[in-house]
Every structure is written in C-alpha cells, then in structure tokens.
Design an enzyme around this catalytic site. Structure first.
Site, PDB file in Angstrom:
ATOM      1  N   GLY A 245      29.820  23.712 -12.225  1.00 22.07           N
ATOM      2  CA  GLY A 245      29.807  22.956 -13.474  1.00 22.07           C
ATOM      3  C   GLY A 245      30.547  21.645 -13.347  1.00 22.07           C
ATOM      4  CG  PHE A 246      31.725  20.417 -10.232  1.00 22.92           C
ATOM      5  CD1 PHE A 246      32.697  21.153  -9.583  1.00 22.92           C
ATOM      6  CD2 PHE A 246      30.441  20.410  -9.704  1.00 22.92           C
ATOM      7  CE1 PHE A 246      32.403  21.872  -8.425  1.00 22.92           C
ATOM      8  CE2 PHE A 246      30.141  21.125  -8.546  1.00 22.92           C
ATOM      9  CZ  PHE A 246      31.124  21.854  -7.907  1.00 22.92           C
ATOM     10  N   GLY A 515      41.736  27.573 -16.546  1.00 19.63           N
ATOM     11  CA  GLY A 515      41.098  28.885 -16.662  1.00 19.63           C
ATOM     12  C   GLY A 515      41.902  30.013 -16.045  1.00 19.63           C
ATOM     13  CB  THR A 625      39.344  32.870  -5.210  1.00 20.08           C
ATOM     14  OG1 THR A 625      40.599  33.258  -5.755  1.00 20.08           O
ATOM     15  CG2 THR A 625      38.502  34.104  -4.954  1.00 20.08           C
ATOM     16  CD  GLU A 696      40.174  19.869 -13.546  1.00 20.95           C
ATOM     17  OE1 GLU A 696      41.121  19.347 -14.144  1.00 20.95           O
ATOM     18  OE2 GLU A 696      39.054  20.033 -14.062  1.00 20.95           O
TER      19      GLU A 696
END
Lengths: 736, 316
Positions: A245-246, A515, A625, A696
């Site tokens: 999505g970014f 998130g 991850t 980010e």
C-alpha cells in the site's frame, strides 16, 4: 486499557514468543495462492460481473457530452454507469472526508484519469473493450501544472502549523561564521505497489459488502458510507490481505466506489481493479517539493541557526507535503525557523506515501548536513553527533523518550568501516567505478493511537484474535499472534488471527509506522482482560497468576488453559488508549544509513554496492519481519535516490510515465547487499509492548545517504532528485 | 481488447498470403509486445495469424560461412547458442542486456525486430501521437523526451526503436529474409530494414503489406573484440538510454552501432573511419546533424563517453 504511565515489567518481557524471528504465519497461504486478496476473493456463491472504469483524458474542465450508447450495446455489457445515470442510481455522490477530489468526476473534471464512469460486463475483456467505445467531448480549462512557477502564488495551508520558530533565525543566520543556503528538489513519487487497488462489491438486504485492498478499514468504511450516503452500519468492508500500500491505500479510492455503483446498477456482484496505467494519475502520489535550507554554525560546528522552507502543491482543498517537520526536532540549535507553503496545482491528488514529510524532507536536510560538515571541515558523523539533542529543541522541557542517535552512528560507522572513507571526494576507484561513501540520519516519529481487539479462548484451546488491523505485507498477522501467544502462555501455533474486517474492533490500522506498536498493544489490552476472565472461570486469584506452556499457574496450582473454556468459549475485548506520554515526551525512532556506491566513470551510471542501516526503534517484536520492512524501505530509498520520478507534462497536465516500464523502481540487480542492525532497546513510554515502528524509519534518509555517497565518489553535488546520470555526466573527468 | 479472429499458419508463404488477404491481420509469435498493445487498444488487429507452429526455430550454418537464424528462434536460445557466443559475441551480449529472462524465453528473433517504440506518449491512447494515430501530432516534442531520439528525428516523431538485439545485428551487417504474399522471397539488409520516421512515423520498417520474416542471416564472422554496452538508470530490466555495439579489430578499425538514439539502430559506416582516432571524432561523425531536445541533449555526451569506455575495453 488506559496507558498513561510508563510501562513496567509485564508478561511481554518474558520474550518467549515476542522478539523471536518467527516465520510469517500467513506465509503458507501466500506462497500457495490461497491468500484471498480482493480481486481473488472466490466465493462460489458469488458470480461477479466485471467493471472497467472510464477515465477522464483531460486534466481540468468539464464533460460537454458523453455518449455511451455504443458501449451499452456492446457484447456482454450489462450496464454503463455515467455521471448522468447517477441521480437515478444513488442520488448525489458525496466526497469522503479523506479525499481531496471526488472519486467519480463529471461533469466537472478535477484531474487526468479521474474516474467518470464504469462499464460492467459479463467478462473483464468485454467490459474493457466496451469502455473504449465511450466517446466524450470535453470543454478543457487551463490549469496549473508547474510547481516551480507557483512559488510566489503559494499560500498558507489551512491546517497544521505552517510556520514555526524559536529565537531569531534571520539574525543568527546572518551572524553565523559558517553558513549554508541551498535549494533542493524532490519529484512526485508513485506508490507503485504490487497489487493494484481492487474491490468486489455486493449489495444485499443488509446493505453493502466490499472486499477490497485498504490499509485503514475504519476510514475506508466511514468514507464509503459518506460517499454513498449510507448509514455506516450498512457498510461491511473486508481487507484481509493487502499486496502493498505504502500509503496509497490509506483512503477510499475509486475502485471501491465504482464497484459499489456497478453492483447497485446491475443488481449483481461487481469486481473492479484499477488498471496499472491508470494508477499513477487516478490515485494519490507523494507530492513534489521545492525546499530551501539555511544552516548557520560556529567554526567549531555548533549549529546556531537552522531554517527549512518547503513548497508543494495540491488540488484545491488539499494539503501540503510536510517536508520540514523533522527539522524542528532532529538537530540542536537555538534559533530555528520552518515554513510550509502550498500552491494550487491541477495535477492528480497528492497525499501520503511511506514516511510522508520525513522522506522528502530528509532527502534535502541530510544533504544539507553533509554539505555543512564539509564546509566546516568536519566528518559528517561527528557534525551530527555534536548537534545531537536529548530534548525537543523548540521545547527544551520536553525530553525524547529514547534517543540513541549517537549510538546508531557509532555502531554503524564501526560495522561499515567508515574510517576508510576518504573525506575528499573523487579519490577512490575500483576498475571502471568511482567509489563513494555516504551517510545520513533516519528519523521518524512514533505515533500512538487507540487500537482495539477481541480475543477468544475456544473450547479447543485455540486463542483467536479479531481486529480490523490490516497486514499490508508487513507481518501484522505474525506479530499479533506472537503477542497473544506471549500473553496467554501458548505456542504461536495455538493462536489464530483474523484481520481486516469492519465487524471486528477498530484498530490503529496500517500507516505512519504506527501499526505494529498500537495494534499489538490493543491485543495486549484484550489479553489482559482474557487472562482475568480465565482466572475468574478457574476460580484463581488474578493478581497472582502466570500463563506459561499452555498452563495457568497460581500459588502451587497449575491448570490447563483449555480447562478454562471447556464449558464455553471465553471472549474479551479491549482497546489500548493513551494518556499524554507522547505530549510530555517526544517519541521517535532513529537510524543511520551507510551507503557505498560505484559511479561509472564513463557513463555516470550510479550503482549501489552495499547498504547498512542501524535502527533504534524500541523493542523489535519480530526481527525477521522487521528486517523485511527495513530492507524494503531501503530499496524504496534507492529508488527515490536514483530513478523514481513521475514526469509531469506541464503543457498537458498529467504524469506521463504512468506504467512500470517507464516509472522505474529498483530491481534485484540494483540492490546487491543490505544489512540491518537493530539496537537492543525498549521504550517504556510507547506502550506496554515498549515497541515503536520501523517500516518508515527504514526509508528516511536513505536517498540522501546515496546522494552524499555519489558526491563523495565524484565531487558532483546533485540537489535535484533523482540523481540520474544526466545530472552528473557533464561534470565528470574525461574518460581515461 | 477488441474481438479478433485467429488462425494458425501452415507455412510461411501461406502466412504471408493470408496476412495480405485478411483485413487488418497481424502475425503473432511470442506476443510479448503485441498483446500488451492490444490490451491498450494501441494495436487493434481484426485477425491474428499465429506463426508459432511454423518451425523456423533453428540456427543453421549458411553456405557463405555465416549463420541463418530462424525467425522463431527465441531470444534466450539465440543468446545461448555456442556459435553465436563464440563468433558473434556482440549479439549474445545485446540479447542478454534486454528484457528479462521470462520475456527472452518467449520473444522471437523476428518479433524483436518488429517491436514498437516505448515512447510514453505512444503508450497513452488519449495523447496525440503520429505513430499511433497518423496526423494527430507529436506530444513528445516539447514534452517528456528524456528517453527519446536525438538523431534522424523528424517534425512528426522523435521515437526510438527499443531493441538491443537489432543494434548488434546492425553492427554485424545482418540481413532479413522474407517471403511476400505472392510467394516471392527477398533479403533486406538490416540497414534498410528499419526506417526513419520522416513524415510517416506510423511505418516502422520497409516490409511490404503481408510480408513475413523467415530468418535473419549473419555474414561470416568478422572477429575482433565485440562489446555491447547498455546505459540505463537501473541495473537491469530497462530500455537503453543509449547503447553501443562495437566490433573493434586489433588494428583499431571497426564498427559501431548505437541504440536508444534513433528510430532505427544507428550506424554510419563512414564515421567508422574515425575509429582509430578515438571516440570523440567517431561520435562527432556518427551524430552529425543530431537534433536533440533540451531534455535529451545529454545523450550526445553520453554516447561519446560510452564509446570511449567501449573502445578502451575492446583494446584491453
């Protein structure tokens, strides 16, 4: 659960499951093609028709006449939705809270490739062929498409803080013995995610259900309801898997609205995917910026004045790119100034893309810091560390919760071999390549926001997590499972995670690197309640209980966790909510990017040779991850540095290179070596998880580190991204 | 994509005659370019003639001592052929510099020659483009033209030919063998195969209506150091900004062809006389009369510098 004082020891600190580099629990579904992405939602009960969007082919103006009669008669066509058909179909379309331009235009056209209709047919091919039969006459209006022509016309953005200042910047800058005053340019960027926006829409007696690809389920649902004038409870949105999505899928987009309209018009389920060549102009993009940076320092290298101004453009009613915001916090300096100005542009809508603000801001600031260090005759790392601050430079009473800024540089310098870098540019050569080394700071704030979850302990002893959180390729499924497993004392195999459904508790969603910390903290809160319910059901004292190895232990007793649910499922739901720890403390993540490039001495092609990132981002919930997030972000930074640019045709008002053949992003051959080091730290101010985001952070500063390395290799300073060979070639030595 | 009819050709001659007889027919082999263009309705054939079953997929020696490459030899196979690698290394290198492994597995020799331009305005059906829609104008002139042509351009079109393979073939003096709808065969020197845009940019090649390529022949090996240097913004999977195919003999003489600069692989035989004097003189002769745009004028410098590097490599 209210989180309003720093976290103390809690079950997460056991780190039996959290903090382990576990494989993604959704990995097998993805590699076997069973993950149900929006367009691949195969419910045998649903027989979809296929919608293809009709796009405007002018940048600004109005539709004079739209003739869909040939399309309507074409083979397989079920209906054609046009602006004229809307009133009867649904009434007036509203604009979503998060949208700047309406998602279906007409008769007014706001931007190139704006959706203005939909052809629905029995097959995708039939719909696409028919869409090309629609003829449209436009009345084109002149528009503004060149940001650099609008500097003087740019005004104050309506929201936020367009100006900030401390002390007397102008005076301090004028008096400083060493100064830098430079301008920088960053271009428009496209998210260019793998999975295009796609939606399957179904109407029934209960309202509208959409399977889509969206990062923020609650925002998508509320804006879909608003756009269609429906009560929110009539809208059910599902987004269980998102193929990237970014930031391009933070908001409701045309695929959802057009699929809903097509399904309404035909009375049957309709699928719509945005075609790749339409993505760049139909959806959002990272806006271009023009930036001016002024830095004044003492001869010893102490910054006394730092000023950062940025200009960007957007459609009327839109917002600016917040490129200066990190300059308010990153370096010390008593006299400070930032300015943000916004021009009205008639290009497609600008909006968030991965690390909005920071990414383009640090692309400029971290070149400026490199330039300033050179003027001072200082090593750029030493210059940065000298100007480190442990407090918010605008509000010294407000400390950073954690700031391992100097440490990431020290660790990185040692690992990278920074001491072998030549301070004077153009000194190293390896065969045909000029070799250069560059460094830059990474800096991104940690944002806290309410996040909810529900957890169930089933009779089978399986704990199921339900939240509307999304996994946009980041690993949310896995870290949420790790959190629940840790809290309930279970192996990860005994946790199931269901995400991306608007019937589940509202979560933080995926954006702004918020998130991971918030959504796991929400699951933590729900698990605390579930632990209480378990203790109660088992009749043991909740204050003195531990959950481990599938057992509940209290005093000398040890009972099976499954025992607690044998008479019926236990369900607990809660949210994490935050007090003012993010006001009293600045919560941020830090990193240092180290880059080695080779610049072809003849052609000026820039090729990255190795990349190292050192990140300080609180507890790393899953190093595997998290590393994937950072190396992906570093790759995106390489794209921003070396090739990514939406080319604006300022005569015709659109992004010309609107496909992946012409909008180049890095390929494997561009990224030969990446290394990521995470500092072993926890931030008790962030949440009970003591974690922050990394997705980010990994992007911030990368492009500047590359640009600085190119300078170090060649002696050519490029301040206009991307750093392509045409900007270097006239200034390289003769080929010899 | 518009509906179309489809047939499988049974022989090259039949393919050609059918292509002439059926309205708006196109051949399809690998389909790596045509299918994309059909989806965008930039190509709108009413009829496809599938030539994949025709054989034409072998590489055989010619009586003259060269090679005959069947039209349907896949790019992967051509690049890997030991004779090509040994005697025509520039061709193997050019092929491997192009596209991706997956595309090279599908793309054919003839199809590669017949690629359409990658000009972004050609690819946007809403924009004027004389190549896509004759007479509509050229959006690229004065627009986003960084990637586009600098020489042999016209007022009507500044598109480039995107092939790497064709550039190497131009340096090797390849020839294109065809069969016409009436069954006649002919051989077209590669120099005459692609054309300049002039006032008919919609026509890419000198093939007649329906004419079908059966093979590409290479003359006997010419030896020399054979280099293909492709310059691009990213390390792989990108079209050339410029490319240089060079064959350099021990005495300093040789041949040079350029990609990424013109509507066809660009070679000026008389410029090659300058090769012993170096890249600057050669480039000046090669690009004499260039008319770059403001955005792509850097290509002139880039060609010279790339050629310098290539000549250095070739001379060891």
């Amino acid at each position: 659960m209210k989180f309003d004082s720093p976290a103390t020891t809690n079950p997460i600190d056991q780190l039996n499951v959290v903090g382990k580099p576990l494989d993604r629990i959704d990995g097998p579904l993805k590699v076997s093609g069973r993950a149900t992405y929006a367009y691949e939602w195969h419910d045998p009960a649903i027989k979809p028709a296929y919608g293809v969007i009709i796009h405007a082919t002018i940048p600004k103006g109005r539709i004079r006449r739209m003739d869909a009669s040939a399309a309507s008669r074409a083979p397989g066509v079920l209906t054609v939705v046009t602006p004229e058909s809307l009133p009867k179909l649904i009434g007036k379309l509203e604009k979503g809270k998060f949208n700047t331009a309406t998602l279906m235009g007409g008769p007014e056209i706001d931007h190139y490739h704006q959706a203005i209709g939909l052809v629905v047919a029995t097959s995708f091919e039939a719909a696409r062929a028919a869409a090309n039969l629609v003829t449209i006459e436009y009345e084109e209006k002149p528009g503004n498409f060149a940001l650099d022509k609008l500097i003087d016309a740019a005004g104050l953005p309506k929201d936020g803080e367009p100006d900030s200042g401390v002390g007397d910047f102008e005076a301090a800058f004028a008096q400083a013995p060493v100064t830098l005053d430079q301008r920088y340019k960053t271009p428009d960027h496209s998210h260019a995610m793998m999975e295009p926006h796609a939606t399957l829409a179904v109407w029934d007696a209960d309202g509208l259900t959409v399977w889509t690809s969206n990062q923020m389920v609650a925002w998508g649902r509320s804006d879909l309801a608003k756009t269609l004038n429906l009560p929110e409870e009539k809208v059910h949105l599902m987004s269980p898997f998102v193929g990237g999505g970014f930031g391009g899928k933070l908001f409701l987009r045309a695929d959802v609205v057009m699929a809903a309209l097509g399904a309404k018009a035909t009375g049957q389920p309709v699928k719509v995917a945005l075609a790749r060549p339409m993505l760049m102009n139909n959806t959002t993009h990272r806006p271009a910026t023009l930036q001016r940076i002024r830095i004044g320092a003492t001869r010893e290298g102490k910054i006394t004045a730092i000023g950062h101004e940025s200009w960007s453009g957007d459609l009327p009613g839109g917002g600016p790119e917040l490129a200066v915001q990190q300059t308010r916090l990153l370096y010390a300096g008593e006299n400070r100034m930032t300015r943000t100005r916004l021009a009205v542009l008639d290009l497609p809508e600008g909006n968030a893309m991965r690390a909005p603000g920071e990414a383009p801001g640090l692309m400029a600031l971290e070149i400026a810091i490199d330039e300033m260090a050179e003027k001072l005759g200082m090593d750029p790392i030493a210059f940065r560390i000298l100007n480190d601050t442990q407090v918010d430079p605008e509000k010294p009473e407000r400390p950073f919760s954690q700031r391992a800024f100097a440490e990431v540089f020290r660790i990185g310098a040692e690992r990278f071999g920074w001491d072998k870098r030549q301070a004077r540019p153009g000194q190293l050569r390896d065969g045909r390549f000029l070799i250069g080394h560059g460094v830059a700071a990474a800096f991104r704030n940690n944002m806290v926001t309410k996040s909810g979850a529900r957890v169930r302990l089933g009779k089978d002893g399986i704990v199921t997590v339900e939240t509307d959180m999304t996994d946009i390729g980041t690993g949310s499924y896995t870290i949420l499972a790790q959190t629940a497993a840790e809290m309930m004392g279970l192996p990860i195999e005994r946790v199931a995670v269901h995400l991306g459904d608007s019937r589940f508790p509202v979560s933080a969603g995926s954006g702004g690197q918020w998130g991971a910390n918030n959504s796991t903290a929400g699951v933590y809160a729900a698990c605390v309640k579930l632990r209480e319910a378990v203790a109660k059901r088992l009749g043991i004292n909740a204050a003195d209980v531990s959950f481990a190895n599938g057992e509940v232990r209290s005093g000398g007793r040890a009972l099976s966790l499954t025992e607690a649910a044998k008479d019926g499922e236990l369900v607990a739901e809660d949210s994490i909510e935050y007090g003012d720890l993010d006001k009293t403390h600045q919560q941020s993540t830090f990193g240092a990017h180290f880059i080695e490039v080779g610049v072809d001495a003849a052609t000026a092609e820039v090729r990255i040779r190795r990349m190292l990132a050192v990140c300080a981002a609180g507890r790393i919930l899953n190093p595997k991850t998290a590393r994937s997030q950072v190396i992906g972000a570093m790759t995106m930074g390489a794209g921003a540095a070396l090739m990514e640019e939406l080319a604006v045709d300022t005569r015709r008002g659109f992004f010309v290179n609107h496909d992946l053949a012409t909008y180049e992003v890095p390929v494997h051959a561009d990224i030969p070596h990446q290394e990521v080091i995470f500092l072993d730290e926890t931030d008790p101010m962030s949440s009970p998880m003591k974690a922050k985001g990394v997705g980010e952070l990994g992007l911030c500063g990368v492009a500047a580190a590359i640009a600085n390395a190119v300078y170090n290799a060649t002696g050519v300073r490029v301040r206009d991204y991307p750093v392509t060979l045409d900007k270097l070639i006239d200034r390289l030595p003769d080929v010899a | 994509m518009k509906p179309f009819t489809y047939e499988r050709a049974k022989s090259p001659a039949e393919a050609a005659s059918r292509a002439a007889a059926v309205n708006n027919a196109r051949f399809i082999a690998g389909g790596t370019n045509l299918l994309d263009l059909m989806k965008l309705e930039i190509e709108t054939p009413a009829h496809l003639i599938d030539v994949n079953g025709l054989g034409l997929d072998t590489i055989e020696p010619t009586e003259a001592g060269g090679l005959r490459i069947g039209a349907l030899v896949r790019n992967t196979d051509l690049a890997a052929d030991p004779r090509v690698r040994r005697d025509y290394a520039v061709l193997s290198r050019a092929l491997l510099a192009g596209a991706s492994g997956q595309l090279r597995n599908k793309a054919t020799t003839a199809g590669n020659l017949l690629q359409r331009t990658r000009c972004p305005y050609f690819y946007d059906p809403a924009q004027p483009c004389n190549k896509r829609q004759p007479g509509s104008g050229c959006s690229a002139i004065g627009g986003f033209s960084r990637q586009l042509g600098v020489i042999g351009v016209s007022e009507a079109c500044i598109a480039t030919h995107p092939s790497d393979m064709a550039v190497a073939m131009r340096a090797l003096d390849a020839a294109v063998e065809t069969v016409k709808p009436d069954g006649q065969t002919r051989t077209i020197p590669i120099a005459d195969f692609h054309r300049l845009p002039e006032d008919r940019p919609e026509i890419d090649t000198t093939l007649d209506h329906g004419e079908f390529i059966t093979a590409v022949t290479l003359p006997p090996p010419v030896g020399g150091q054979q280099v293909y240097r492709k310059v691009r913004d990213r390390a792989s999977y990108a079209f050339a900004i410029v490319s240089v195919a060079a064959i350099v003999q021990p005495d300093g003489t040789g041949r040079v062809a350029l990609g990424g600069v013109a509507h066809k692989p660009w070679r000026v035989e008389k410029a090659e006389a300058e090769l012993p004097r170096g890249a600057k003189a050669t480039t000046a002769a090669l690009l004499d009369g260039a008319k770059p745009t403001e955005e792509n004028a850097f290509k002139l410098t880039l060609v010279e510098r790339t050629l310098s590097a290539v000549l250095m490599d070739a001379r060891g």
